[in-house]
Design an enzyme around this catalytic site. Structure first.
Site, short mmCIF file in Angstrom:
data_model
loop_
_atom_site.label_atom_id
_atom_site.label_comp_id
_atom_site.label_asym_id
_atom_site.label_seq_id
_atom_site.Cartn_x
_atom_site.Cartn_y
_atom_site.Cartn_z
CE LYS A 79 -3.98 1.67 2.77
NZ LYS A 79 -4.78 1.38 3.98
CB SER A 154 -8.30 2.95 3.10
OG SER A 154 -7.38 2.34 4.01
CB SER A 178 -8.40 0.01 5.90
OG SER A 178 -9.19 1.17 5.92
#
Lengths: 486, 95
Positions: A79, A154, A178
């Site tokens: 990420k 997310s 997330s």
């Protein structure tokens, strides 16, 4: 021979048997990214040159036969919230569009030391604030199962990159769901470890008492393999736990015979999608048939979790994001030559709407006159939520619930309505507030062909039992083998 | 509790955010809706409940005060929007 659909352990086996080199495998993933990422948009930055150099180094290790780990030569993605030395790190924000970190996050250092190849940086909601990856300043990620739907968030880019075979596995972060919610939406495995199990050093902060990094993978065994590398105390993170790290793959296959599985009635409520309800209940039957004992438990403060979360997380965010002031790094706008105007113009231009909304909510609830009613009250209810779990875990070893109340929703469906968006995290948030570990794994497909996720929660620092229960379910079913037709 | 446009402007000021007029209206409505939702917490009696700031209760970790290598100055300044003589440069503060 195509290897992009391989798990970490599958690919590791092929690398060890010299069926494929890391450079070849890396090349295949980079080709795959070129072919599908224009559609999926799971990456903000692809680090071709770095990846190939790491693959060459991994091949040297593999051919010399020394210092080999299950990750050596395996291409993964991370990420875009983790600082990567010499590779741009945006955190999904315009604020950090040109930020090149001068150091690696501890997690990145560990991945590199294990010999993993880092393909690039995954798309995400800006500063990890969102449940759909639509808040990215770099265009939304789309769900590989249906591009009309969101991948969750997310860590939507991470989940989508795993589902679309754009990497062998990925690392995301989970503040209120997330990792688990996008894993559920994209039909992959996502593990949030115990708070403090994995170092947060070099991981861009959103809500420091809740943020935790974890793996997104094609199966449960891969999650255990990655956690082995990620877990452990870090002197650079004073909140990381100084406790021994077990080999998470060792007890994986011991089964669930005699294990007590708690079902909290508060998680099977009106409003839950009927297809999710059916899929999760039949998953519970599968665990029962595998020898687990099913017990009813109660988590009475569940209905308050979203409220607590959006007060605590935004309060912490308003403080954490004060650092983006246009001085030390990131964007600067200086319209008048006045310092305060510089701060305000920079933050107005650099932050997206959701980030500003959360900064304001957090600032409001911390401001004079409101602190007791909001932040303090929320922190007290957080204690009650933790107590609920402590009580439940005297009656059971793990807790099983749906990961999300529905499969992935449509792109654009909830962007105008922040509160409805927040409620997508209703089943994942309590776990972060209590700091306990949780996993999501595939347990069905809706009639529309969208994945459904099963969540398993465990006691603090008991990732082993969570992984063992997840593995038992996975081996009894075929859902993890389903792949999107992209 | 109800939140007004004036509150939103005040909070934006505290948070160093410059908002446009239409943003003030949007945020006022959205924050109002969120605050009404969290109002639900007031149903609970939390008298005497100790607040949780961190889920893991550990004492403050101490370490030996040993000198270690940190970032070189040039490295630390590399991402700065403006620098001068090895420092971060900001607009004039004192007239």
């Amino acid at each position: 021979m195509s290897i992009t659909n391989e798990s970490i352990h599958g690919l590791s086996h092929r690398l060890a048997n010299k069926e494929v080199t890391s450079v070849e495998a890396t090349g295949q993933f980079l080709e795959r990214i070129k072919a599908v990422d224009e559609t999926v948009n799971a990456y903000i930055t692809v680090a071709d040159d770095h990846a190939i150099a790491q693959a060459q180094e991994a091949d040297r290790r593999l051919s010399s036969g020394t210092n080999i780990t299950p990750l050596t030569g395996v291409p993964v993605s991370v990420k875009d919230i983790f600082c990567t030395k010499e590779i741009r790190t945006t955190c999904g924000s315009k604020m950090l569009e040109n930020f090149i970190p001068p150091y690696d996050a501890t997690l990145i250092t560990k991945l590199k030391a294990a010999g993993a190849v880092i393909l690039g940086k995954n798309n995400m909601d800006e500063f990890a604030m969102g449940s759909s990856t639509e808040n990215s300043a770099y265009s939304p990620t789309l769900n590989p199962w249906s591009t009309a739907h969101v991948p969750g968030g997310s860590s939507g880019g991470s989940a989508a990159s795993v589902a679309a075979d754009e990497c062998a596995a990925s690392i995301g972060t989970d503040t209120g769901g997330s990792i688990r919610q996008p894993a559920s939406c994209c039909g992959v495995v996502g593990l949030k470890p115990t708070y403090g199990r994995v170092s947060r050093f070099g991981m861009i902060a959103f809500a420091s008492s809740l943020d935790q990094a974890g793996p997104l993978t094609k199966d449960v065994e891969d999650a255990a393999i990655l956690l082995n590398v990620m877990a452990g105390h870090d002197p650079a993170d004073s909140t990381s736990i100084d406790a021994p790290v077990p080999d998470y793959t060792a007890s994986l296959k011991e089964g669930v015979k005699g294990l007590k599985i708690g079902i909290p009635k508060e998680y099977f409520i009106e409003g839950i999608d009927p297809e999710v309800d059916v899929a999760v209940k039949s998953a519970i039957e599968v665990l029962k048939e595998a020898g687990a004992e099913i017990v009813e438990v109660s988590l009475p403060h569940t209905a308050y979790a979203v409220s607590v979360y959006y007060l605590v997380a935004t309060a912490e965010a308003s403080s954490n994001l004060a650092r983006y002031d246009g001085v030390k790094y990131g964007m600067r706008l200086d319209p008048t030559g006045n310092l305060t105007d510089m701060y305000r113009a920079t933050r107005e231009a650099g932050f997206g709407a959701e980030v500003k909304r959360r900064i304001m909510l957090g600032t409001y609830s911390l401001s004079a006159g409101y602190y007791d009613a909001y932040y303090k009250k929320a922190s007290q209810v957080r204690t009650l939520i933790s107590n609920d779990f402590n009580a439940a875990f005297t009656k059971c070893d793990v807790i099983v619930t749906p990961t999300a109340p529905s499969p992935a929703f449509k792109v654009g469906e909830r962007t105008e309505d922040p509160l409805t968006m927040y409620l997508s995290d209703i089943f994942t948030i309590s776990c972060n507030l209590a700091g306990i570990p949780g996993i999501s794994l595939p347990c069905g497909l809706s009639k529309e062909g969208l994945p459904i996720g099963l969540q398993i929660l465990g006691r603090s620092l008991d990732e082993e039992t969570v992984l063992r229960a997840a593995y038992a379910y996975e081996t009894a079913t075929e859902w993890h083998k389903a792949r999107p037709k992209l | 509790m109800s939140i007004t446009g004036k509150d939103v402007e005040y909070v934006a000021g505290l948070a160093r955010l410059a908002l446009k007029d239409d943003e003030v209206d949007t945020y006022t409505a959205q924050l109002q809706r969120i605050l009404s939702y969290v109002e639900k917490l007031s149903e609970l009696n939390t008298e005497g409940v100790i607040p949780t700031a961190y889920s893991v209760s550990t004492s403050t970790p101490m370490r030996e005060d040993i000198r270690a290598v940190s970032l070189e100055r040039d490295e630390a300044l590399k991402n700065a929007p403006s620098t001068a003589r090895g420092c971060f440069k900001v607009p004039r503060i004192i007239e």
